[in-house]
Each structure stands twice: as C-alpha cells, then as structure tokens.
Motif scaffolding. Structure first.
Motif, PDB file in Angstrom:
ATOM      1  N   GLY A   1     -49.715 -36.919  23.128  1.00 63.63           N
ATOM      2  CA  GLY A   1     -50.523 -36.432  22.113  1.00 63.63           C
ATOM      3  C   GLY A   1     -50.735 -37.283  20.982  1.00 63.63           C
ATOM      4  O   GLY A   1     -51.520 -36.885  20.216  1.00 63.63           O
ATOM      5  N   GLY A   2     -49.989 -38.358  20.873  1.00 64.66           N
ATOM      6  CA  GLY A   2     -50.059 -39.249  19.961  1.00 64.66           C
ATOM      7  C   GLY A   2     -51.375 -39.962  19.754  1.00 64.66           C
ATOM      8  O   GLY A   2     -52.181 -39.957  20.860  1.00 64.66           O
ATOM      9  N   GLY A   3     -51.637 -40.667  18.943  1.00 61.08           N
ATOM     10  CA  GLY A   3     -53.028 -41.620  18.829  1.00 61.08           C
ATOM     11  C   GLY A   3     -53.318 -41.841  17.612  1.00 61.08           C
ATOM     12  O   GLY A   3     -52.375 -41.863  16.430  1.00 61.08           O
ATOM     13  N   LEU A   4     -54.551 -42.009  17.146  1.00 60.20           N
ATOM     14  CA  LEU A   4     -54.778 -42.413  15.764  1.00 60.20           C
ATOM     15  C   LEU A   4     -55.731 -41.434  15.131  1.00 60.20           C
ATOM     16  O   LEU A   4     -56.509 -40.408  15.639  1.00 60.20           O
ATOM     17  N   ALA A   5     -55.398 -40.989  13.847  1.00 60.10           N
ATOM     18  CA  ALA A   5     -55.986 -39.862  13.074  1.00 60.10           C
ATOM     19  C   ALA A   5     -56.344 -40.645  11.676  1.00 60.10           C
ATOM     20  O   ALA A   5     -55.527 -41.382  11.252  1.00 60.10           O
ATOM     21  N   GLN A   6     -57.241 -39.917  10.901  1.00 67.42           N
ATOM     22  CA  GLN A   6     -57.463 -40.075   9.495  1.00 67.42           C
ATOM     23  C   GLN A   6     -56.827 -39.301   8.676  1.00 67.42           C
ATOM     24  O   GLN A   6     -56.277 -38.354   9.068  1.00 67.42           O
ATOM     25  N   ALA A   7     -56.407 -39.981   7.499  1.00 67.76           N
ATOM     26  CA  ALA A   7     -55.754 -39.038   6.557  1.00 67.76           C
ATOM     27  C   ALA A   7     -56.281 -37.743   6.319  1.00 67.76           C
ATOM     28  O   ALA A   7     -57.617 -37.798   6.313  1.00 67.76           O
ATOM     29  N   GLY A   8     -55.558 -36.897   6.041  1.00 67.53           N
ATOM     30  CA  GLY A   8     -56.106 -35.402   6.153  1.00 67.53           C
ATOM     31  C   GLY A   8     -56.358 -34.720   7.420  1.00 67.53           C
ATOM     32  O   GLY A   8     -56.450 -33.598   7.459  1.00 67.53           O
ATOM     33  N   GLY A   9     -56.425 -35.451   8.487  1.00 66.29           N
ATOM     34  CA  GLY A   9     -56.633 -34.983   9.946  1.00 66.29           C
ATOM     35  C   GLY A   9     -55.543 -34.256  10.753  1.00 66.29           C
ATOM     36  O   GLY A   9     -54.163 -34.092   9.964  1.00 66.29           O
ATOM     37  N   SER A  10     -55.711 -34.140  11.775  1.00 65.26           N
ATOM     38  CA  SER A  10     -54.405 -33.121  12.398  1.00 65.26           C
ATOM     39  C   SER A  10     -54.496 -33.832  13.882  1.00 65.26           C
ATOM     40  O   SER A  10     -55.316 -34.383  14.232  1.00 65.26           O
ATOM     41  N   LEU A  11     -52.993 -33.669  14.350  1.00 63.02           N
ATOM     42  CA  LEU A  11     -52.678 -34.032  15.728  1.00 63.02           C
ATOM     43  C   LEU A  11     -51.814 -32.997  16.093  1.00 63.02           C
ATOM     44  O   LEU A  11     -50.963 -32.516  15.481  1.00 63.02           O
ATOM     45  N   ARG A  12     -51.758 -32.905  17.408  1.00 63.55           N
ATOM     46  CA  ARG A  12     -50.517 -32.095  18.017  1.00 63.55           C
ATOM     47  C   ARG A  12     -50.052 -32.843  19.199  1.00 63.55           C
ATOM     48  O   ARG A  12     -50.337 -33.089  20.105  1.00 63.55           O
ATOM     49  N   LEU A  13     -48.674 -32.960  19.105  1.00 68.54           N
ATOM     50  CA  LEU A  13     -47.622 -33.639  19.919  1.00 68.54           C
ATOM     51  C   LEU A  13     -47.131 -32.254  20.827  1.00 68.54           C
ATOM     52  O   LEU A  13     -46.759 -31.407  20.485  1.00 68.54           O
ATOM     53  N   SER A  14     -46.935 -32.828  21.917  1.00 62.93           N
ATOM     54  CA  SER A  14     -46.148 -32.080  23.054  1.00 62.93           C
ATOM     55  C   SER A  14     -45.083 -32.849  23.594  1.00 62.93           C
ATOM     56  O   SER A  14     -44.864 -34.127  23.569  1.00 62.93           O
ATOM     57  N   CYS A  15     -43.915 -32.080  23.915  1.00 63.73           N
ATOM     58  CA  CYS A  15     -42.972 -32.514  24.463  1.00 63.73           C
ATOM     59  C   CYS A  15     -42.404 -31.583  25.642  1.00 63.73           C
ATOM     60  O   CYS A  15     -42.149 -30.375  25.606  1.00 63.73           O
ATOM     61  N   ALA A  16     -42.758 -32.091  27.030  1.00 68.17           N
ATOM     62  CA  ALA A  16     -42.645 -31.394  28.141  1.00 68.17           C
ATOM     63  C   ALA A  16     -41.091 -31.731  28.453  1.00 68.17           C
ATOM     64  O   ALA A  16     -40.657 -32.971  28.556  1.00 68.17           O
ATOM     65  N   VAL A  17     -40.241 -30.684  28.933  1.00 67.91           N
ATOM     66  CA  VAL A  17     -38.729 -30.815  29.116  1.00 67.91           C
ATOM     67  C   VAL A  17     -38.531 -30.355  30.593  1.00 67.91           C
ATOM     68  O   VAL A  17     -39.278 -29.289  30.908  1.00 67.91           O
ATOM     69  N   SER A  18     -37.916 -31.181  31.388  1.00 66.97           N
ATOM     70  CA  SER A  18     -37.707 -30.774  32.723  1.00 66.97           C
ATOM     71  C   SER A  18     -36.341 -31.080  33.209  1.00 66.97           C
ATOM     72  O   SER A  18     -35.678 -31.663  32.464  1.00 66.97           O
ATOM     73  N   GLY A  19     -35.710 -30.634  34.171  1.00 71.85           N
ATOM     74  CA  GLY A  19     -34.598 -30.942  34.861  1.00 71.85           C
ATOM     75  C   GLY A  19     -33.532 -29.836  34.742  1.00 71.85           C
ATOM     76  O   GLY A  19     -32.457 -29.783  35.348  1.00 71.85           O
ATOM     77  N   ARG A  20     -33.357 -29.056  33.563  1.00 77.27           N
ATOM     78  CA  ARG A  20     -32.340 -27.870  33.375  1.00 77.27           C
ATOM     79  C   ARG A  20     -33.125 -26.801  32.842  1.00 77.27           C
ATOM     80  O   ARG A  20     -34.311 -26.787  32.552  1.00 77.27           O
ATOM     81  N   THR A  21     -32.256 -25.827  32.479  1.00 78.15           N
ATOM     82  CA  THR A  21     -33.087 -24.363  32.076  1.00 78.15           C
ATOM     83  C   THR A  21     -33.346 -24.749  30.729  1.00 78.15           C
ATOM     84  O   THR A  21     -32.596 -24.949  29.858  1.00 78.15           O
ATOM     85  N   PHE A  22     -34.799 -24.949  30.535  1.00 82.03           N
ATOM     86  CA  PHE A  22     -35.211 -24.949  29.092  1.00 82.03           C
ATOM     87  C   PHE A  22     -34.833 -24.114  28.153  1.00 82.03           C
ATOM     88  O   PHE A  22     -34.752 -24.682  26.736  1.00 82.03           O
ATOM     89  N   THR A  23     -34.513 -22.701  28.362  1.00 84.69           N
ATOM     90  CA  THR A  23     -34.275 -22.019  27.548  1.00 84.69           C
ATOM     91  C   THR A  23     -32.703 -22.003  26.706  1.00 84.69           C
ATOM     92  O   THR A  23     -32.345 -21.559  25.940  1.00 84.69           O
ATOM     93  N   ASN A  24     -32.084 -22.944  27.418  1.00 84.49           N
ATOM     94  CA  ASN A  24     -30.809 -23.268  26.838  1.00 84.49           C
ATOM     95  C   ASN A  24     -30.766 -24.308  25.754  1.00 84.49           C
ATOM     96  O   ASN A  24     -29.706 -24.478  25.201  1.00 84.49           O
ATOM     97  N   TYR A  25     -31.926 -24.868  25.401  1.00 81.58           N
ATOM     98  CA  TYR A  25     -31.869 -26.146  24.837  1.00 81.58           C
ATOM     99  C   TYR A  25     -32.626 -25.910  23.590  1.00 81.58           C
ATOM    100  O   TYR A  25     -34.010 -25.502  23.413  1.00 81.58           O
ATOM    101  N   ALA A  26     -32.131 -26.457  22.185  1.00 83.10           N
ATOM    102  CA  ALA A  26     -32.714 -26.497  21.075  1.00 83.10           C
ATOM    103  C   ALA A  26     -33.732 -27.861  21.219  1.00 83.10           C
ATOM    104  O   ALA A  26     -33.051 -28.850  21.886  1.00 83.10           O
ATOM    105  N   VAL A  27     -34.696 -27.893  20.540  1.00 81.97           N
ATOM    106  CA  VAL A  27     -35.340 -29.258  20.640  1.00 81.97           C
ATOM    107  C   VAL A  27     -35.799 -29.771  19.350  1.00 81.97           C
ATOM    108  O   VAL A  27     -36.183 -28.759  18.514  1.00 81.97           O
ATOM    109  N   GLY A  28     -35.638 -31.218  18.981  1.00 83.72           N
ATOM    110  CA  GLY A  28     -35.937 -31.494  17.614  1.00 83.72           C
ATOM    111  C   GLY A  28     -37.026 -32.773  17.866  1.00 83.72           C
ATOM    112  O   GLY A  28     -37.135 -33.236  18.791  1.00 83.72           O
TER     113      GLY A  28
END
Length: 121
Positions: free
Chosen positions: A8-35
């Motif tokens: 979800g990264g990329g180029l944005a203008q000041a004042g604009g918006s972006l949404r980043l995503s973090c896809a997690v796999s391999g273990r039980t997702f609900t066991n993990y805090a994410v930063g």
C-alpha cells in the motif's frame, strides 16, 4: 514462524491519504499484537503505532495521533494503517511487526520487509 508482508505504500501529496496493509501468516493471528514503525533516510527506525491482539487497545506516537489510525481484520489476518493529512515528514519506509508477548514489538519479534511512503509538498 510468522511472516509479515506490507503493501500500500507509494507517492502521495501533502494533505493526502494512504492506507497500508500488513498481511500476517504462519501462526494464529489473534495471538499477536501488531505495531507499525517507520524509518526515514539517515534516521533510526521509530515507533508509529500499535494495536493489541484483540484490537481493543491502540497506541500512537504523538506526531501521528489524530492523523493515523490502526485497525485489524482478524478474518483476513491483516492490520491496516490509515494515514490521513500526510506531511512530507511522514516520508519513510514503513514496517509492521508482530509480537505474541508485548503490545509494541521489539527488534527480536517478527518483522516485515517494509514499504516506501513518499509524501511530496
């Protein structure tokens, strides 16, 4: 082993918006805090925000409070970072990290490879 992939990264203008995503796999997702962290050129990696495994609690670094929002979709094993009112100083590589034992992941926890965000003035 836990794998994290940012997108979800990329180029944005000041004042604009972006949404980043973090896809997690391999273990039980609900066991993990994410930063989310970011590293600007020539600077150390710094904390941006975090969300607990249940999604009930969130923390933000002061400079993004009120502009950035973290959320998680446990059905999709994904954490999001919605970034609004972007500023040139938000330009950095953004990383997500997951921890089973702490709300704010440490260097020894699981990390993604990062996604570049560039904000033009």
């Amino acid at each position: 082993q836990v794998q994290l992939v940012e997108s979800g990264g990329g180029l944005a203008q000041a004042g604009g918006s972006l949404r980043l995503s973090c896809a997690v796999s391999g273990r039980t997702f609900t066991n993990y805090a994410v930063g989310w962290f970011r590293q600007a050129p020539g600077k150390e990696r710094r904390f941006v925000g975090a969300i607990t495994s249940t999604g009930l609690y969130k923390r933000y670094e002061d400079s993004v409070e009120g502009r950035f929002t973290i959320s998680r979709d446990n059905a999709k094993n994904t954490v999001y970072l919605q970034m609004n009112s972007l500023k040139p100083e938000d330009t950095a590589v953004y990383f997500c990290a997951a921890s089973e034992s702490r709300m704010i992941p440490a260097e020894t926890d699981y990390w993604g490879q990062g996604t570049q965000v560039t904000v033009s003035s």
